[in-house]
Design an enzyme around this catalytic site. Structure first.
Site, PDB file in Angstrom:
ATOM      1  N   TYR A  72     -16.895 -13.051 -22.589  1.00 20.33           N
ATOM      2  CA  TYR A  72     -16.829 -13.182 -21.484  1.00 20.33           C
ATOM      3  C   TYR A  72     -14.912 -13.789 -20.974  1.00 20.33           C
ATOM      4  CZ  TYR A  72     -18.163 -15.079 -16.651  1.00 20.33           C
ATOM      5  OH  TYR A  72     -18.506 -14.633 -15.272  1.00 20.33           O
ATOM      6  N   PHE A 124      -4.855   5.060   2.899  1.00 18.83           N
ATOM      7  CA  PHE A 124      -5.598   5.862   1.899  1.00 18.83           C
ATOM      8  C   PHE A 124      -7.393   5.040   2.711  1.00 18.83           C
ATOM      9  CE2 PHE A 124      -9.534   6.286  -0.666  1.00 18.83           C
ATOM     10  CZ  PHE A 124     -10.004   7.324  -0.395  1.00 18.83           C
ATOM     11  N   ASP A 125      -8.164   5.661   2.693  1.00 23.12           N
ATOM     12  CA  ASP A 125      -8.965   5.141   4.139  1.00 23.12           C
ATOM     13  C   ASP A 125      -9.814   4.181   3.794  1.00 23.12           C
ATOM     14  OD1 ASP A 125      -9.649   6.036   1.577  1.00 23.12           O
ATOM     15  OD2 ASP A 125     -11.926   7.652   2.987  1.00 23.12           O
ATOM     16  N   ASP A 215       0.074   0.639  -3.118  1.00 29.34           N
ATOM     17  CA  ASP A 215      -0.658   1.026  -3.389  1.00 29.34           C
ATOM     18  C   ASP A 215      -0.349   2.181  -4.598  1.00 29.34           C
ATOM     19  OD1 ASP A 215      -3.291   2.712  -3.817  1.00 29.34           O
ATOM     20  OD2 ASP A 215      -3.931   3.176  -1.884  1.00 29.34           O
ATOM     21  N   ALA A 217      -2.028   3.865  -7.017  1.00 27.66           N
ATOM     22  CA  ALA A 217      -2.709   4.571  -7.171  1.00 27.66           C
ATOM     23  C   ALA A 217      -2.307   5.906  -8.748  1.00 27.66           C
ATOM     24  CB  ALA A 217      -4.431   5.064  -6.784  1.00 27.66           C
ATOM     25  N   LYS A 258      -7.501   7.151 -11.485  1.00 32.55           N
ATOM     26  CA  LYS A 258      -6.322   7.899 -10.863  1.00 32.55           C
ATOM     27  C   LYS A 258      -5.695   7.617 -12.634  1.00 32.55           C
ATOM     28  CE  LYS A 258      -8.314   7.362  -6.544  1.00 32.55           C
ATOM     29  NZ  LYS A 258      -8.800   6.165  -6.717  1.00 32.55           N
ATOM     30  N   HIS A 450     -17.446   9.563   6.538  1.00 35.72           N
ATOM     31  CA  HIS A 450     -17.600  10.351   5.752  1.00 35.72           C
ATOM     32  C   HIS A 450     -18.674  11.099   4.233  1.00 35.72           C
ATOM     33  CE1 HIS A 450     -13.723  10.647   3.069  1.00 35.72           C
ATOM     34  NE2 HIS A 450     -14.549   9.589   2.885  1.00 35.72           N
TER      35      HIS A 450
HETATM   36  N1  F0G Z   1      -6.294   3.998  -2.440  1.00 31.85           N
HETATM   37  C1  F0G Z   1      -5.725   5.626  -2.762  1.00 31.85           C
HETATM   38  C2  F0G Z   1      -4.552   6.266  -2.186  1.00 31.85           C
HETATM   39  C3  F0G Z   1      -6.981   5.800  -3.010  1.00 31.85           C
HETATM   40  O1  F0G Z   1      -6.712   7.474  -3.294  1.00 31.85           O
HETATM   41  C4  F0G Z   1      -7.855   5.677  -3.359  1.00 31.85           C
HETATM   42  C5  F0G Z   1      -9.476   6.261  -3.316  1.00 31.85           C
HETATM   43  C6  F0G Z   1      -8.344   4.498  -3.349  1.00 31.85           C
HETATM   44  C7  F0G Z   1      -7.025   3.694  -3.456  1.00 31.85           C
HETATM   45  C8  F0G Z   1      -9.479   3.596  -4.322  1.00 31.85           C
HETATM   46  O2  F0G Z   1      -9.451   3.227  -5.033  1.00 31.85           O
HETATM   47  O3  F0G Z   1     -11.497   4.889  -4.935  1.00 31.85           O
HETATM   48  O4  F0G Z   1     -11.052   3.364  -7.181  1.00 31.85           O
HETATM   49  O5  F0G Z   1     -11.395   2.379  -4.795  1.00 31.85           O
HETATM   50  N2  F0G Z   1      -9.082   6.896  -3.790  1.00 31.85           N
HETATM   51  C9  F0G Z   1     -10.126   8.409  -4.543  1.00 31.85           C
HETATM   52  C10 F0G Z   1      -9.826   9.943  -3.985  1.00 31.85           C
HETATM   53  C11 F0G Z   1     -11.952   7.883  -3.532  1.00 31.85           C
HETATM   54  O6  F0G Z   1     -10.884  11.060  -3.096  1.00 31.85           O
HETATM   55  O7  F0G Z   1      -9.370  10.020  -3.463  1.00 31.85           O
HETATM   56  P1  F0G Z   1     -11.456   3.494  -5.732  1.00 31.85           P
END
Ligand code: F0G
Length: 458
Positions: A72, A124-125, A215, A217, A258, A450
């Site tokens: 843990y 990002f969304d 960010d 990713a 990613k 979406h």
């Molecule tokens: N930031 C970026 C630039 C992303 O592309 C994503 C996720 C996230 C944050 C959120 O990360 O999914 O691990 O919670 N992008 C995916 C996509 C979902 O299809 O582009 P997450």
């Protein structure tokens, strides 16, 4: 003859994928409310919905899954990950999270209050969702070149320093908890941010006392583009570039699904000990104890290994060349795509592709449905549906670009698959003038529509 490059791995395991007929797909997509997210994977032949969590892991990562220490607190797998984050990425403190948006949730819980603003490059969304959910605002400061798909600017993810300074001048320091640089910038087409721009954003932000976060990713893909396109970095290793990039940040959120090369996982890293303690408390409430954060020990080990592998040049070269191969093939067929081709996906310009479909009838979604019906290929709309309604007026807000994203999973599909995708899209392109109408909404949620929206044919 100079030897060509080739993938720095061979394939140990395969997975069956399923073909189907056009008639079957027409029925399935209608049953799915014309939303590609509602299709089960056995109804998809080539799945380009996302590059997130859909990649193949290496044998060494699978070995880490077996070695996973499920204690843990303070597991050995956690310590392996800590070493990579400290030594390779250069941050003293971090929290594992179950994915990227969980890291965003923790960071914004600690720093963001109603009425604040977060400038950045096309957030990002989920990031925008977290900001707007807290009644704060995401301000897009991306350079204008990013919105012209034919502009060949090598770093279309860059932040426009004038736009950023305008935000800094018109808000107090207390209103701006951070500036967020997304590397690579997903929303503008997987486009990279240059080291020069990162440095300049850091310098400007320092003048106004605003911390810079990433960010991160697709941080490794961004580092690859810096090496390829920024003269001063061509002789540096990816790991050196990554370390320098992150040296300009106070921290990062990362979807490890990613460039972490894992199927699940996220990270929040920072330099400031006090921020780490505050975030740690939110992490415990939302995710789990600070040394596992919503992941199993085995996930942490696989992530530590994945971060080491994704920051190797031969892997990135193979990865990015495959995406570019698809993009170039589409361009040969005359299909309008965002150029230069981005790191993780090819973005097709639906407004140019389907000029007869009215903007209010979701051309990029329409194109995604046509491609699915044509060849069982699933992409994703990066356009008006994704952009959600304006929170105040509740009107559709039309983004500058209306794109269909074809995201390529890492180390999953072959070059023949790329040829197949290109041929399917070419067939749709050839009958583009016959496609004159799109879709209308039957049902939608208030935000992040979406994923679950239901549509019917116009
Ligand atoms: N930031 C970026 C630039 C992303 O592309 C994503 C996720 C996230 C944050 C959120 O990360 O999914 O691990 O919670 N992008 C995916 C996509 C979902 O299809 O582009 P997450």
């Amino acid at each position: 003859m100079e030897l060509p490059w080739a993938e720095p791995y061979k394939i140990k395991m395969t997975e069956e994928i399923f073909t189907s007929s056009r008639e079957e797909r027409e029925k399935w997509i209608e049953e799915a409310g014309f939303n590609l997210f509602n299709l089960s994977s056995d109804k998809v032949y080539i799945d380009l919905l996302t590059d997130s969590g859909t990649g193949s892991m290496s044998d060494k990562q699978w070995a880490e899954m077996m070695l996973g220490d499920e204690s843990y607190a303070g597991s050995q797998s956690y310590l392996k990950l800590q070493k990579v984050i400290q030594d390779t990425l250069g941050f003293p403190y971090f929290l594992p999270t179950h994915q990227g948006r969980a890291a965003e949730n923790i960071l914004f819980s600690a720093l963001l209050k109603e009425g604040m603003v977060v400038p950045g490059n096309s957030h990002f969304d989920t990031t925008k969702g977290h900001i707007e959910f807290r009644k704060a605002h995401a301000i897009d400061c991306t350079i204008e070149e990013a919105f012209d798909i034919d502009d060949l600017h090598p770093f279309k993810g860059n932040i426009d320093l004038n736009k950023l300074e305008e935000v800094y001048k018109t808000h107090s320091k207390e209103q701006i908890p951070l500036c967020l640089i997304t590397v690579t910038c997903n929303s503008s087409g997987g486009q990279p941010v240059s080291m020069e721009n990162i440095k300049a954003v850091k310098e400007l932000s320092d003048q106004y006392g605003i911390p810079v976060f990433f960010d991160a990713a697709r941080f490794a893909e961004n580092a690859y583009f810096i090496k390829e396109r920024e003269a001063n970095y061509k002789d540096k290793s990816i790991k050196e570039i990554v370390k320098e990039m992150f040296s300009y940040g106070a921290g990062f959120t990362m979807s490890a699904k990613k460039d972490g090369l894992v199927n699940i996982g996220g990270l929040l890293a920072m330099r400031d000990e006090e921020l780490f303690r505050t975030c740690g408390n939110f992490g415990i409430i939302y995710e789990g104890y600070i040394t596992y954060g919503g992941l199993a020990g085995r996930d942490l080990g696989a992530l530590a290994q994945g971060l080491m592998e994704s920051t190797e040049y031969p892997y990135l070269q193979a990865r990015i060349h495959q995406v570019e191969y698809l993009g170039k093939k589409l361009m040969e067929y005359g299909i309008p795509v965002q150029q230069p081709i981005g790191g993780h996906a090819v973005f097709v310009d639906a407004l140019k592709f389907l000029p007869n479909v009215p903007r209010a009838e979701y051309p990029a979604q329409t194109l995604g449905i046509e491609l699915y019906k044509e060849g069982g290929v699933r992409g994703v709309e990066i356009g008006t549906l994704l952009a959600d309604r304006d929170p105040e007026t509740r009107e559709d807000r039309f983004p500058k670009l209306e794109l269909l994203r074809l995201a390529i999973p890492r180390k999953v599909y072959s070059y023949k698959h790329m040829d197949y995708i290109a041929a399917a899209l070419k067939n749709v392109y050839e009958r583009r003038n016959e496609i004159r109408s799109g879709y209308e909404i039957v049902w939608e949620p208030e935000i992040l529509r979406h994923f679950t929206v239901k549509l019917k044919k116009k």
